[in-house]
Design a protein around this motif. Structure first.
Motif, short mmCIF file in Angstrom:
data_model
loop_
_atom_site.label_atom_id
_atom_site.label_comp_id
_atom_site.label_asym_id
_atom_site.label_seq_id
_atom_site.Cartn_x
_atom_site.Cartn_y
_atom_site.Cartn_z
N MET A 118 30.25 -8.28 7.79
CA MET A 118 29.07 -8.46 8.60
C MET A 118 28.55 -7.09 9.01
O MET A 118 29.32 -6.19 9.29
N LYS A 119 27.23 -6.95 9.02
CA LYS A 119 26.60 -5.71 9.50
C LYS A 119 25.66 -6.07 10.65
O LYS A 119 24.82 -6.95 10.52
N ILE A 120 25.81 -5.33 11.74
CA ILE A 120 24.96 -5.50 12.92
C ILE A 120 24.19 -4.21 13.11
O ILE A 120 24.77 -3.12 13.11
N ALA A 121 22.88 -4.31 13.29
CA ALA A 121 22.05 -3.15 13.60
C ALA A 121 21.53 -3.29 15.03
O ALA A 121 21.28 -4.40 15.51
N VAL A 122 21.39 -2.16 15.69
CA VAL A 122 20.84 -2.11 17.04
C VAL A 122 19.72 -1.07 17.05
O VAL A 122 19.90 0.04 16.54
N THR A 123 18.55 -1.45 17.60
CA THR A 123 17.51 -0.44 17.80
C THR A 123 18.12 0.60 18.73
O THR A 123 18.74 0.26 19.73
N TYR A 124 17.97 1.88 18.42
CA TYR A 124 18.84 2.89 19.03
C TYR A 124 18.08 4.12 19.49
O TYR A 124 17.24 4.66 18.75
N GLU A 125 18.39 4.55 20.72
CA GLU A 125 17.88 5.83 21.23
C GLU A 125 18.83 6.32 22.32
O GLU A 125 19.05 5.62 23.32
N ASN A 126 19.41 7.49 22.11
CA ASN A 126 20.29 8.12 23.09
C ASN A 126 21.39 7.19 23.59
O ASN A 126 21.67 7.12 24.77
N GLY A 127 22.00 6.45 22.68
CA GLY A 127 23.11 5.57 23.04
C GLY A 127 22.71 4.22 23.59
O GLY A 127 23.55 3.36 23.81
N GLN A 128 21.42 4.00 23.78
CA GLN A 128 20.93 2.78 24.40
C GLN A 128 20.20 1.89 23.39
O GLN A 128 19.75 2.36 22.36
N VAL A 129 20.06 0.62 23.74
CA VAL A 129 19.24 -0.30 22.96
C VAL A 129 17.79 0.10 23.19
O VAL A 129 17.30 0.05 24.32
N PHE A 130 17.11 0.54 22.13
CA PHE A 130 15.70 0.93 22.25
C PHE A 130 14.87 -0.32 22.46
O PHE A 130 15.13 -1.36 21.85
N GLN A 131 13.86 -0.23 23.29
CA GLN A 131 13.16 -1.42 23.78
C GLN A 131 11.93 -1.85 23.00
O GLN A 131 11.28 -2.82 23.37
N HIS A 132 11.57 -1.18 21.90
CA HIS A 132 10.37 -1.59 21.15
C HIS A 132 10.66 -1.50 19.65
O HIS A 132 10.54 -0.44 19.05
N PHE A 133 11.01 -2.61 19.06
CA PHE A 133 11.41 -2.65 17.66
C PHE A 133 10.44 -1.90 16.75
O PHE A 133 10.86 -1.09 15.93
N GLY A 134 9.16 -2.16 16.87
CA GLY A 134 8.16 -1.58 15.97
C GLY A 134 8.03 -0.08 16.06
O GLY A 134 7.46 0.55 15.18
#
Length: 132
Positions: A1-17
């Motif tokens: 299984m592969k999981i991707a997370v929108t990412y910025e500075n260790g955090q979940v980035f809040q705007h996918f696009g």
């Protein structure tokens, strides 16, 4: 299984696009066995869902996301957990533990605002972004 997370500075980035990076986790037997940060190679909803598909991602954890991107991810067979926040590593571990807090109603509503800066005109189809 592969999981991707929108990412910025260790955090979940809040705007996918507008994601510039994803942190991609390789999971076996409900444990992370590998991880890497991947450049989004440009932007736009369709391009990003295409990148995730190319990386063989099964699941995406993100903050806000528009309808066009949700549709593109669904067509690619990528399971979506939207409305997540906090640390990316913690979000993945919470998903694996069955305790991830996310908002299934979270969406990107910028397409209804003038001057949203998405790089296209509302209603114009751009690689999976239907402008909705």
């Amino acid at each position: 299984m592969k999981i991707a997370v929108t990412y910025e500075n260790g955090q979940v980035f809040q705007h996918f696009g507008h994601s510039e990076q994803f942190k991609v986790y390789e999971v076996e037997n409900n444990a992370v066995i590998g991880q890497e940060v991947v450049s989004a190679e440009g932007g736009g909803h369709g391009a990003l869902s295409g990148l995730l598909s190319k990386l063989h991602v099964d699941t995406l954890i993100c903050g806000g996301i528009g309808a066009g991107a949700r549709n593109a991810l669904a067509q690619a067979g990528i399971r979506l957990y939207r409305g997540a926040s906090g640390g990316a590593d913690e979000a993945v571990q919470s998903l694996l533990n069955g305790t991830l807090r996310y908002d299934s109603d979270a969406h990107c509503g910028h397409h209804h605002e003038e001057g949203h800066g998405c790089g296209h005109h509302c209603g114009e189809d751009k690689h999976g972004c239907s402008g909705s």
